[in-house]
Design a protein around this motif. Sequence first.
Motif, PDB file in Angstrom:
ATOM      1  N   VAL A   1       8.329  -4.031  16.560  1.00  0.00           N
ATOM      2  CA  VAL A   1       9.397  -3.679  15.626  1.00  0.00           C
ATOM      3  C   VAL A   1       9.634  -4.787  14.615  1.00  0.00           C
ATOM      4  CG1 VAL A   1      11.905  -3.373  15.463  1.00  0.00           C
ATOM      5  CG2 VAL A   1      10.600  -2.003  17.068  1.00  0.00           C
TER       6      VAL A   1
ATOM      7  N   ALA B   1      13.773  -9.829   5.671  1.00  0.00           N
ATOM      8  CA  ALA B   1      12.878  -9.112   6.586  1.00  0.00           C
ATOM      9  C   ALA B   1      11.994 -10.108   7.318  1.00  0.00           C
ATOM     10  CB  ALA B   1      12.030  -8.101   5.835  1.00  0.00           C
TER      11      ALA B   1
ATOM     12  N   PHE C   1       7.092  -8.449  12.028  1.00  0.00           N
ATOM     13  CA  PHE C   1       7.412  -7.678  13.231  1.00  0.00           C
ATOM     14  C   PHE C   1       6.945  -8.364  14.524  1.00  0.00           C
ATOM     15  CE2 PHE C   1       3.206  -6.428  11.879  1.00  0.00           C
ATOM     16  CZ  PHE C   1       2.494  -6.217  13.047  1.00  0.00           C
TER      17      PHE C   1
ATOM     18  N   ASN D   1      -3.305  -1.307  16.897  1.00  0.00           N
ATOM     19  CA  ASN D   1      -2.070  -0.612  16.527  1.00  0.00           C
ATOM     20  C   ASN D   1      -2.359   0.881  16.611  1.00  0.00           C
ATOM     21  OD1 ASN D   1       0.065   0.656  15.331  1.00  0.00           O
ATOM     22  ND2 ASN D   1      -0.095  -0.399  13.357  1.00  0.00           N
TER      23      ASN D   1
ATOM     24  N   ARG E   1      11.562   7.386  -0.418  1.00  0.00           N
ATOM     25  CA  ARG E   1      12.345   6.505   0.450  1.00  0.00           C
ATOM     26  C   ARG E   1      13.655   7.116   0.942  1.00  0.00           C
ATOM     27  NH1 ARG E   1      10.015   1.725   0.762  1.00  0.00           N
ATOM     28  NH2 ARG E   1      11.813   0.740   1.665  1.00  0.00           N
TER      29      ARG E   1
ATOM     30  N   ASN F   1       1.154   2.545   8.751  1.00  0.00           N
ATOM     31  CA  ASN F   1       0.678   2.232  10.107  1.00  0.00           C
ATOM     32  C   ASN F   1       1.845   2.052  11.066  1.00  0.00           C
ATOM     33  OD1 ASN F   1       1.760  -0.143   9.265  1.00  0.00           O
ATOM     34  ND2 ASN F   1      -0.072  -1.394   9.594  1.00  0.00           N
TER      35      ASN F   1
ATOM     36  N   GLU G   1       9.108   4.134  10.008  1.00  0.00           N
ATOM     37  CA  GLU G   1      10.272   3.364   9.579  1.00  0.00           C
ATOM     38  C   GLU G   1      11.513   4.222   9.793  1.00  0.00           C
ATOM     39  OE1 GLU G   1       9.755   1.676   5.704  1.00  0.00           O
ATOM     40  OE2 GLU G   1      11.809   0.944   5.589  1.00  0.00           O
TER      41      GLU G   1
HETATM   42  P1  ADP Z   1       9.356  -2.234   2.895  1.00  0.00           P
HETATM   43  O1  ADP Z   1       8.520  -1.547   1.856  1.00  0.00           O
HETATM   44  O2  ADP Z   1      10.219  -1.268   3.626  1.00  0.00           O
HETATM   45  O3  ADP Z   1      10.101  -3.439   2.407  1.00  0.00           O
HETATM   46  P2  ADP Z   1       7.447  -4.008   4.267  1.00  0.00           P
HETATM   47  O4  ADP Z   1       5.990  -3.760   4.075  1.00  0.00           O
HETATM   48  O5  ADP Z   1       8.070  -5.172   3.583  1.00  0.00           O
HETATM   49  O6  ADP Z   1       8.257  -2.666   4.000  1.00  0.00           O
HETATM   50  O7  ADP Z   1       7.644  -4.165   5.829  1.00  0.00           O
HETATM   51  C1  ADP Z   1       8.868  -4.027   6.396  1.00  0.00           C
HETATM   52  C2  ADP Z   1       8.841  -4.466   7.834  1.00  0.00           C
HETATM   53  O8  ADP Z   1       7.877  -3.748   8.587  1.00  0.00           O
HETATM   54  C3  ADP Z   1       8.524  -5.941   8.047  1.00  0.00           C
HETATM   55  O9  ADP Z   1       9.480  -6.448   8.954  1.00  0.00           O
HETATM   56  C4  ADP Z   1       7.147  -5.882   8.658  1.00  0.00           C
HETATM   57  O10 ADP Z   1       6.869  -6.989   9.482  1.00  0.00           O
HETATM   58  C5  ADP Z   1       7.239  -4.627   9.475  1.00  0.00           C
HETATM   59  N1  ADP Z   1       5.943  -4.103   9.900  1.00  0.00           N
HETATM   60  C6  ADP Z   1       4.757  -4.157   9.271  1.00  0.00           C
HETATM   61  N2  ADP Z   1       3.802  -3.620  10.048  1.00  0.00           N
HETATM   62  C7  ADP Z   1       4.380  -3.208  11.194  1.00  0.00           C
HETATM   63  C8  ADP Z   1       3.924  -2.590  12.391  1.00  0.00           C
HETATM   64  N3  ADP Z   1       2.658  -2.262  12.579  1.00  0.00           N
HETATM   65  N4  ADP Z   1       4.835  -2.323  13.342  1.00  0.00           N
HETATM   66  C9  ADP Z   1       6.119  -2.636  13.190  1.00  0.00           C
HETATM   67  N5  ADP Z   1       6.597  -3.219  12.097  1.00  0.00           N
HETATM   68  C10 ADP Z   1       5.756  -3.506  11.110  1.00  0.00           C
END
Ligand code: ADP
Length: 693
Positions: free
Chosen positions: A189, A272, A275, A331, A434, A443, A446
């Motif tokens: 997460v 952010a 994860f 993943n 969104r 992958n 959200e």
């Molecule tokens: P956004 O476009 O919503 O800002 P981001 O690409 O910045 O999205 O990523 C948002 C969050 O998702 C970050 O905390 C990132 O680490 C997390 N994230 C990316 N890949 C995964 C994954 N496979 N599983 C869980 N969280 C992930």
Amino acid sequence: MTKVPKLFGSMVFNEQIMRERLPKDVFKALQNTIRTGKPITSDVADVVANAMKDWAIENGATHYTHWFQPMTGITAEKHDSFIQPAVGGTVIMNFSGKQLIKGEPDASSFPSGGLRSTFEARGYTAWDPTSYAFVKGSVLYIPTAFISYSGQVLDKKTPLLRSMDSLDRAVLRVLKLFGKTPERALPSVGAEQEYFLIPEELYKKRPDLIMTGRTLFGAKPPKGQELEDHYFGNIKMRVLEYMEDLDEELWKLGIYSKTRHNEVAPAQHELAPVFGTVNIATDHNQLTMSIMRKVAEKHGLVCLLHEKPFAGVNGSGKHNNWSISTSDGENLLEPGKDLKNNLQFILFVTAIIKAVDEHQDLLRLSVATAGNDHRLGANEAPPAIISMFLGDEITDLLETIASGKEYSNRVGGRLSTGVESVPVIYEDTTDRNRTSPFAFTGNKFEFRSLGSALNIACPNIMINAAVADTLNEFADKLENAKDFEKSARALIKSEYIKHRRIVFNGDNYADEWKEEAKRRGLLNLTSTPEALAYYDREENVKMFERLKIYTPEEVKARKDILLENYCKVINIEALTMCEITLKQILPAATEFSTRLADNVTKLTALGVDATAQTELLKHIAALITDAYRAEQKLSDAHTSAKNEPDLQSEANAYCNAVFATMQELRAYCDRLETLVPKSLWPFPTYGDLLLYV
Ligand code: ADP
Ligand code: MG
């Protein structure tokens, strides 16, 4: 910034420190526990405790605490020093394996939902070795789970760990069918955290912010977020200094703080992290929130984590990015290059579709709080209807499977920026509008309905549980299949057809979606009490019992705690509003009306026209009456809500009568604010709070 790698994790008893400080066999035993979740022996615990203590003392600790997450939503800690009396009036610093593994805080003042009677007030905390201990200030923090004396869960961490185990077991069963045997499969997460920063000196003048975390009054300033000039905008010096300081504190604690930017509303920002495994991500998010508040103090700022601190501009949410990673580094939500033939991915996605559809209510209620009620469905966050975004590619594929036709993979569209020097970006399966509450974003899924103040444990318990349960059901059906692939495809087809109503790729903010969702039979639970009523629905209770996450009594207790919390929050807000109205707003308005009346009398005596002043005076006098009546109505509504016979109807009354009257009272007072001179208005306005950091 070359010092970041050195700084990172410097206050954490992490794997590297353990390797350095523990004898090889102890290190191995502990790593085995961390990896497999198997219990630890007392000999190993003693050695670990001693090494942990020595390390902590070197890093400034004098105390230790079992850090836990009771149902209050925030974390709890009680500090014990390491001192132990020794000969000649001296002390030694001592910490045993027993003290590391188990604590016995007096639990009688934490919400238990009636699970614990006072004669067994003791709860105990149990070390979660999978989440690293750390030093903050003078205290060694040991992440723990909190359980009642008779073994019932009293916290958010225990069921989270249980849900992870359930998911792990279920995923491994399904992976085995694909010939894969990783040691573990755990949810990952990443929680994006939104927050507001406002000047502390102004905060202190707002009793509503102090008492409730949000403004209960406040007319819209002439400039809000309409120019959209704050989102991703230039970060002001004072805020940037705060963010830099914050990152440093988080990095020391091993928190992978990664992204920072301005958000949509003025004075709103986001952080952010990278994860991680969900129990650690949960601990880190709780820690992040508390450090955000603390660092703000140092900068003369206040960090507001409430979901809706200000009406009229966006509130704050928390996006919960969720996927499943195996110990082999896979993943499971990675579609890969050949989606059409990725049966494993399609099977997992189908399981998630079924899980979300069958337990929409659990996902919805896991984000239900009085604060979040302001956001859901208000066109700044997803609606109260749970649905899923899958993107065209996956939806087309599943629809083709459902129709029994051949699927031809679309050619991944290319997005050109039109600028030669900028590389071409491949169009991916992300939710561009969104607005979806549960969106597949390449992958991971959200989950976007969470409020900013929420402990992310609860929504993740629900996702893990629902998905685990579905995967078990799939495994039951497929384990004895003669032709696994054929059976898997047939299962995907039938389950997708059954549950495709939950997939919606359109604009979730549109009014038509509400109608469409109703036609599809999806739930639209618009308030917290309405959502919580579903917690102990028979299918939910059975699922939790099957997975050994909650007993039926524990479900009921949780529901009651959440209903009670809702009532308490609205109650505090209502009482605060009454007090501010009577003691601050009405006196200010009356003072102004007295001045106006004086003015009218004097002008009239001099034979000067006082029409405007008279009109204004009448207007103000009428609003004073309206506000006073609304205050009385609110006070009555609150009294009768308190007299409701049970928690559910009390919560309903707080929602339908008390909260509604609060809106009414606020409207009169906000109009008064626009008429009364600034010099007389008793507290800082929205303009002061939002635009001057
Ligand atoms: P956004 O476009 O919503 O800002 P981001 O690409 O910045 O999205 O990523 C948002 C969050 O998702 C970050 O905390 C990132 O680490 C997390 N994230 C990316 N890949 C995964 C994954 N496979 N599983 C869980 N969280 C992930
Ligand atoms: Mg996001």
